[in-house]
Design a protein around this motif. Structure first.
Motif, PDB file in Angstrom:
ATOM      1  N   HIS A 539       0.788  -1.223   0.000  1.00  0.00           N
ATOM      2  CA  HIS A 539       0.000   0.000   0.000  1.00  0.00           C
ATOM      3  C   HIS A 539       0.827   1.283   0.000  1.00  0.00           C
ATOM      4  O   HIS A 539       0.258   2.342  -0.001  1.00  0.00           O
ATOM      5  N   ALA A 540       2.113   1.202   0.039  1.00  0.00           N
ATOM      6  CA  ALA A 540       2.885   2.448   0.073  1.00  0.00           C
ATOM      7  C   ALA A 540       3.850   2.522  -1.097  1.00  0.00           C
ATOM      8  O   ALA A 540       4.968   2.988  -0.970  1.00  0.00           O
ATOM      9  N   THR A 592       6.096  -2.692  10.980  1.00  0.00           N
ATOM     10  CA  THR A 592       6.180  -1.483  10.180  1.00  0.00           C
ATOM     11  C   THR A 592       4.911  -0.685  10.388  1.00  0.00           C
ATOM     12  O   THR A 592       3.864  -1.241  10.710  1.00  0.00           O
ATOM     13  N   ASP A 593       5.003   0.611  10.175  1.00  0.00           N
ATOM     14  CA  ASP A 593       3.820   1.438  10.325  1.00  0.00           C
ATOM     15  C   ASP A 593       3.091   1.548   8.981  1.00  0.00           C
ATOM     16  O   ASP A 593       3.418   0.834   8.025  1.00  0.00           O
ATOM     17  N   SER A 594       2.110   2.421   8.907  1.00  0.00           N
ATOM     18  CA  SER A 594       1.265   2.434   7.710  1.00  0.00           C
ATOM     19  C   SER A 594       2.004   2.915   6.477  1.00  0.00           C
ATOM     20  O   SER A 594       1.584   2.647   5.355  1.00  0.00           O
ATOM     21  N   THR A 595       3.114   3.633   6.637  1.00  0.00           N
ATOM     22  CA  THR A 595       3.898   4.028   5.466  1.00  0.00           C
ATOM     23  C   THR A 595       5.080   3.094   5.265  1.00  0.00           C
ATOM     24  O   THR A 595       6.050   3.430   4.604  1.00  0.00           O
ATOM     25  N   GLU A 596       4.975   1.928   5.855  1.00  0.00           N
ATOM     26  CA  GLU A 596       5.999   0.888   5.710  1.00  0.00           C
ATOM     27  C   GLU A 596       7.336   1.303   6.304  1.00  0.00           C
ATOM     28  O   GLU A 596       8.375   0.798   5.914  1.00  0.00           O
ATOM     29  N   GLU A 617       1.943   6.768  15.974  1.00  0.00           N
ATOM     30  CA  GLU A 617       1.544   5.491  15.380  1.00  0.00           C
ATOM     31  C   GLU A 617       2.524   4.393  15.764  1.00  0.00           C
ATOM     32  O   GLU A 617       2.138   3.277  16.110  1.00  0.00           O
TER      33      GLU A 617
END
Lengths: 982, 303
Positions: A539-540, A592-596, A617
């Protein structure tokens, strides 16, 4: 059954030769090799004779090399080894390169054209001292001679054969010889030095026989500090130990006279502590203060005059005599993105022989050193060329206001390497530059076809070979299906980050890190390691991947840390951070966070854990896994291994929600009188294991003990931690441990009596292979330990599996009592090792091979099956079918299995393996002074066609077959018709 | 089958070597031990295990000669802590310290380790319950030197408290020793402790402890083949006669094609009389055979 056994035997014998030797024409297809020499310490030009002009350089990596002055290519080089530090180099007789090394005790002459050693003398003396090398044109007994001062002894050495012609000892305990001077055209030598730091001593010595002609000494009120600078052949300049008084001392005809001038007289503002810069320009010397570099001219009898005050980034070269009695020197100054090269005559500061401005890449930093050389221009005037060494250790040749060539010698000292994927090929991304058009593609395939059908002429073959080597396919800047194209990101000791393309080894970008730049707050920045910070996928994908560079300000482990985040596509440093804590360990967490962005835990010297990135986060993600984070530390000096877990938020005075206290969970204390830790090894974090079970011969199954928390520790007797042979076998032993780092349990402990380090070890899956020296057998040995999980061993019953009455799916916990069994075996191995690694493939299906960096700086592939503890003298039929090789006492070295083929990776330091997307292939990068990269398939490329597969031939065959079908069909129809008519 | 003997004796020797002891150093023992005299195996040549290393004692396999031995009783304590609390005494290990000198060097080892556990006081029970509830660590420590505790440092080990309770509180110690030094202790429950650890209070608040003392194993030596090759007899023995295989196993690859050929021939021979039986002349037979062969091709055409 017979067929089965035949098939097994067939596979066994066919797999007995797993060696992937290369054909001659395959060299360079998948591999590349780059040679470097390191940061140049001293350079001497050789341009007198016609023919190839060269420059001889000695470097901080103890290399002597000659480079082509036209292109910067290496003619020859010698690596002198880590203990053989080069003190000085020079050219004698116009054909020998003279090197003085090992603290002035070894003098060697190398033949300039081919680098062969001509002679070697060892010079010993009464005490340790500064070493000075002076080439003269003195002729003693018909021999040209060299004057060498080293170890408190002055030697005259013949240039022809290295014979010591005479020697003179300077045994006085406190004497520190600073300079050895031969006034031009004279036949005596001055030896100048300090005695007891406050007495100035000159010795006048007959150069013909070493006889002492005169000895003078004068005492000074103050004390001298360090260096002296030679102002003329009979005058030196020195500073006193407070750095505030300049002394000019002349010793004309042995009579010492001196002048003292306070530095503050010369400069209006108080300069602080000054240091003398070593230079050899007549009449001028330079001092460096905190703020500036000051050039001072000596006029007449000790009168001083400041000629120029420049900022810090000024570098001055040694003097070069350009004609009779005339000297010139070069100055390099920075001005914005340009550097100014000025060559001035020594006698006249204000005039310039040459003034050039050259645009310089900002990523090279400041100029550190400059060496100049002159030549006669076509219009008979003097031309100058300058060799400059930059902050990033690169070497450049400047001539006529341009950079003639540059060498990225910073790559000779790589600290850490990581990889990054290239951008995905998108419709919008133009890669047209490297794409071939259809016609060329066809032409290439027709050529290949010709080659296959043996119709090609020699020119065609050359063209095919060229095409294969220069295949644009491999150097594209986009991701490929096989995952062969990647960026290798390397951090060098100079604090520069390089991105190398795996296809052809070219530098895609390089960046001198700001965070690792010397500054007021960070005096001695050093890079520590590299981590993948952000690896976007899913997704990133729009984000570029980035790497984390961790460094610290100073060599001690409690120095403050620095972090940099660098975009791995562009090399831009988008964030740089000065930390308020030290960095002892960096732990990449598997979250990992949402932005990898990967979460990293930095452990400081006080065992506090700091979480990065510092975002809310990240802390949310981290809180949920808080109780599952464990780490360990190894204290080599005290022999203590400790395990930790996180406790609470830091209880310091500053509220920092990203800081956590730790608690000690376990400790292992090795008795200091009998064991000393020398090596530890862990599994690679990204290693994939395909199967947990191992089928053994009699349809039996063993479960591998696979834990990512396994630590291998090797200890030796403290006495035996020295060199091989320093102890008797009775006094030395090697103990190896396998430790679970969550609970601190010792899973296995084993002693090798009569063995000693150095130990090189590699841990992978459920086995560890290590290399050491066996003093009893007088040979190197390699041992393997395989560790199997017994708690799952009773899951063999098929019915249990069917009914589901098994514990295979239950989660593994380190807190369960480990029921393990280990198997081990030792084998002799011929070589000593520099590095050891294991092949790494993406899914771990392909069989493993060990990559061994031999003492000869080559990389040898050794099948792991040779290091199988289950090998026995007479394996049963079933075991043979499984691939067990009959036991031998030593491991074979198969010449074809050198993956570096004929090349050497000088000064090999480490071997890095990266998995390609293609399961069969692993990418191998070996670095030391040289770089070497290749693709390696441990079990051959079973999952892809080779690159020289002829698609054209396949196409033609298909077309021909189709045509044949049609023709025969028509023919048969016609025949049928005729038959019917009959 | 001489080689089998050699190997057996080799393994025997190895197994003896893997239980080395200081006593094993003495010449007497070597003489006593018949097997070593007879063996003549490579081990003889290589020097014996090192005296400075103190040997394992877990299973004293042989009687040591005891002129120089001296036994003394020693005790060392086990401390425990609940979570991050301070350590407090929890039990005592007692063992016999065997000391004997060999060639001027003293070897000391522990044998007959016994452990007596103090039972939990009410306060401790409460603390332990708290640990169970918060899934926290129960920590223990031992001195790193049993003669002069605590030695250089304490050996600490911890376990999640929820791993311990079963019927009673079950614990399992594996103490790794090197002479009188404790290197490490593996502490935990004797069985498994799978990850989602459930809160379970013990039925009995008493400890059932198992202790094991472990010493270093000896690594297997690299196999040495030179000796066997030199002793020509052995070398010959080494060449094992391949087991006699059956005729079928040997020649199946020839037999199968042969069989196929024979079968082919038979079917052809069978066909011949059939054709003759139909009474067709061979000249007519050919086109009909051709028609049969055309069958598939016409099928292709239809498709």
């Amino acid at each position: 059954m017979a067929i089965m056994s035949f098939i097994f035997a067939f596979f066994f014998f066919s797999s007995l030769q797993p060696i992937l030797s290369l054909y001659e024409d395959q060299v360079g297809l998948m591999d590349w090799h780059q040679q470097y020499i390191g940061k140049v310490k001293q350079a001497v030009f050789h341009t007198h004779k016609t023919g190839r002009k060269r420059v001889v350089a000695s470097t901080e990596q103890n290399i002597i090399a000659t480079l082509d002055l036209r292109s910067g290519e290496i003619f020859w080089r010698h690596v002198l080894g880590p203990n053989d530090v080069v003190d000085g180099i020079d050219i004698a007789l116009g054909k020998y390169v003279i090197t003085l090394s090992s603290g002035g005790s070894i003098l060697r002459a190398w033949n300039l054209p081919d680098g062969q050693m001509v002679w070697e003398s060892s010079l010993h003396g009464p005490k340790h001292s500064k070493s000075l090398l002076l080439t003269t044109n003195l002729i003693i007994e018909k021999d040209n001679s060299l004057i060498v001062f080293s170890n408190g002894r002055l030697n005259a050495v013949s240039c022809i054969d290295g014979e010591v012609l005479w020697k003179k000892d300077f045994e006085e305990e406190s004497l520190e010889v600073q300079q050895v001077i031969q006034p031009p055209g004279s036949d005596f030598i001055y030896v100048v030095g300090f005695a007891a730091s406050s007495q100035f001593e000159t010795y006048k010595i007959n150069a013909k026989n070493g006889e002492l002609l005169k000895h003078e000494s004068t005492a000074f009120s103050g004390r001298f500090s360090g260096e002296v600078s030679l102002v003329s052949s009979e005058t030196v300049a020195a500073l006193d130990s407070t750095g505030s008084i300049l002394l000019t001392i002349s010793f004309h005809n042995g009579k010492i006279s001196s002048q003292q001038t306070p530095v503050s007289n010369l400069l209006e503002d108080s300069p602080g502590l000054a240091v003398i810069i070593h230079s050899s320009v007549t009449g001028i010397f330079a001092i460096k203060t905190d703020a500036a570099t000051i050039f001072i001219r000596v006029i007449g009898e000790g009168k001083l005059e400041v000629v120029e005050k420049t900022n810090h980034e000024t570098v001055v070269s040694d003097a070069l005599s350009i004609s009779e009695g005339q000297q010139a020197f070069a100055l390099v100054q920075h001005a914005g993105s340009n550097i100014h090269l000025t060559v001035k005559p020594a006698h006249d500061w204000d005039s310039n022989l040459l003034k050039e401005s050259i645009k310089m890449d900002q990523q090279r930093g400041f100029v550190h050193k400059v060496f100049i050389n002159n030549y006669i221009r076509t219009d008979r005037s003097h031309g100058f060329r300058a060799l400059i060494v930059m902050e990033d250790h690169s070497l450049l040749l400047l001539q006529q206001g341009a950079i003639v060539w540059s060498r990225e010698d910073g790559l000779a000292s790589i600290i850490d390497v990581t990889t990054s994927e290239l951008p995905v090929e998108k419709a919008g991304v133009s890669v047209a530059k490297v794409e071939l058009n259809l016609f060329e593609w066809l032409k290439g395939h027709v050529l290949k076809l010709k080659g296959t059908l043996m119709l090609a002429t020699p020119e065609d073959i050359a063209a095919i070979q060229y095409m294969r080597l220069k295949s644009s396919e491999k150097s594209k800047m986009t991701r490929d299906h096989n995952g062969f194209r990647k960026l290798l990101i390397a951090l060098t000791r100079a604090g520069k980050l390089f991105a190398l393309h795996t296809g052809d080894g070219r530098i895609v970008w390089s960046h001198l890190l700001q965070s690792l730049h010397k500054s007021e707050s960070c005096r001695q920045p050093i890079g520590l390691n590299l981590h993948q910070w952000q690896v976007p996928h899913h997704h990133a994908l729009d984000e570029n991947p980035s790497v984390l560079v961790v460094g610290r300000c100073g060599p001690s482990s409690d120095a403050l840390g620095v972090l940099s985040l660098v975009d791995s596509y562009t090399g831009k440093e988008f964030s740089s951070l000065r930390l308020v804590h030290s960095v002892a360990q960096v732990i990449p967490l598997p979250y990992t966070d949402s932005t990898e962005q990967r979460l990293h835990l930095l452990i400081d010297a006080d065992k506090h854990a700091h979480l990065y990135p510092k975002t809310p986060e990240a802390i949310d993600i981290f809180q949920s896994e808080f109780s599952n984070v464990y780490w360990y530390s190894v204290d080599d000096d005290n022999g203590i291994i400790k395990g930790y877990a996180l406790k609470t938020k830091c209880s310091g005075n500053v509220a920092d929600e990203f800081c956590f206290d730790s608690r000690e969970l376990w400790s292992i204390v090795l008795p200091s009188e009998s064991e000393k830790i020398i090596t530890t090894a862990t599994r690679k974090l990204n290693e994939a294991v395909h199967t947990q079970a191992k089928l053994i011969a009699d349809q039996d199954v063993m479960y591998k003990y696979i834990s990512s928390n396994l630590l291998f520790v090797a200890t030796v007797a403290p006495k035996a931690s020295g060199e091989i042979g320093s102890v008797t076998p009775e006094e030395s032993w090697l103990v190896v441990y396998l430790i679970d780092t969550v609970t601190g349990r010792v899973l296995h402990r084993m002693t090798h009596h009569g063995s000693q380090g150095p130990v090189q070890a590699v841990l992978s899956e459920n086995w560890v292979v290590y290399h050491y020296f066996n003093l009893r057998a007088h040979r190197y040995e390699m041992s393997v330990i395989e560790i199997y999980d017994q708690s799952r061993a009773d899951n063999k019953d098929v019915w249990k599996l069917v009914v589901g009455n098994h514990n295979l799916t239950s989660p593994v916990s380190s807190y369960s009592r480990a029921e393990v069994i280990t198997k081990s075996q030792s084998y002799f191995f011929t070589h000593s090792l520099k590095a050891i690694a294991v092949t790494l493939t993406v899914k771990g299906i392909t069989s493993k091979q060990l990559l061994i960096g031999t003492i000869g700086d080559q990389v040898l592939a050794l099948d792991k099956r040779f290091l199988d503890p289950r090998r026995s003298v007479n394996p049963t039929q079933a075991e043979r079918e499984e691939g067990i090789i009959p036991l031998t006492d030593s491991l074979p070295i198969i010449p074809q299995s050198y993956i570096t083929h004929s090349l050497r990776v000088e000064g090999l330091q480490s071997i890095i393996t990266v998995a390609a997307k293609l399961e069969s292939t692993t990418l191998v990068f070996a670095h030391g002074l040289d770089l070497f990269f290749t693709h390696y398939a441990p079990s051959r490329t079973y999952d892809s066609l080779t690159e020289d597969f002829s698609y054209a031939l396949l196409l033609i065959t298909i077309v021909a077959l189709v045509a044949a079908i049609f023709v025969t069909w028509i023919l048969s129809q016609r025949k049928e018709l005729q038959d019917r008519w009959r | 089958m001489k080689w089998v003997k050699v190997i057996v004796s080799f393994i025997l020797t190895l197994s003896f070597l893997s239980f080395p002891s200081c006593a094993f150093q003495s010449d007497e023992l070597l003489v006593d031990d018949e097997e070593f005299g007879l063996e003549g195996a490579p081990q003889h040549r290589s020097p014996e295990p090192i005296p400075t290393r103190s040997p394992p004692v877990t299973s004293p396999t042989r009687k040591r000669h005891s002129d120089l031995d001296s036994d003394s009783k020693i005790q060392f304590s086990l401390d425990h802590a609940f979570g991050d609390s301070d350590f407090s005494p929890a039990g005592t290990f007692s063992a016999r310290l065997k000391t004997w000198s060999h060639g001027g060097q003293f070897c000391q080892t522990l044998t007959k380790l016994r452990f007596s556990r103090n039972s939990f006081s009410d306060v401790e029970k409460e603390k332990f319950k708290n640990l169970l509830e918060s899934d926290d660590f129960y920590r223990i420590r031992l001195p790193s030197n049993v003669l002069s505790p605590p030695g250089r440092d304490f050996i600490i080990s911890s376990v999640k408290a929820r791993c311990l309770p079963r019927e009673s509180l079950d614990e399992h110690f594996v103490i790794h020793m090197e002479g009188v030094n404790v290197l490490a202790v593996n502490y935990g429950s004797p069985g498994s402790c799978p990850y989602p650890r459930n809160l379970k209070l013990p039925a009995k608040w008493s400890f059932s402890s198992h202790t094991v003392l472990k010493n270093s194993e000896q690594a297997p030596r690299a196999p040495v083949f030179t000796e066997e090759i030199l002793g020509g007899e052995n070398a010959e023995g080494e060449v094992v006669q391949p087991a006699e295989r059956s005729f079928w196993a040997k020649y199946w690859m020839y037999l199968i094609p042969l069989g196929l050929i024979v079968m082919n021939a038979i079917t052809q021979a069978m066909n011949m009389p059939e054709e003759q039986a139909t009474g067709q002349v061979p000249a007519q037979g050919q086109p009909s055979a051709g028609a049969v062969q055309r069958g598939p091709s016409s099928a292709v055409r239809r498709r």
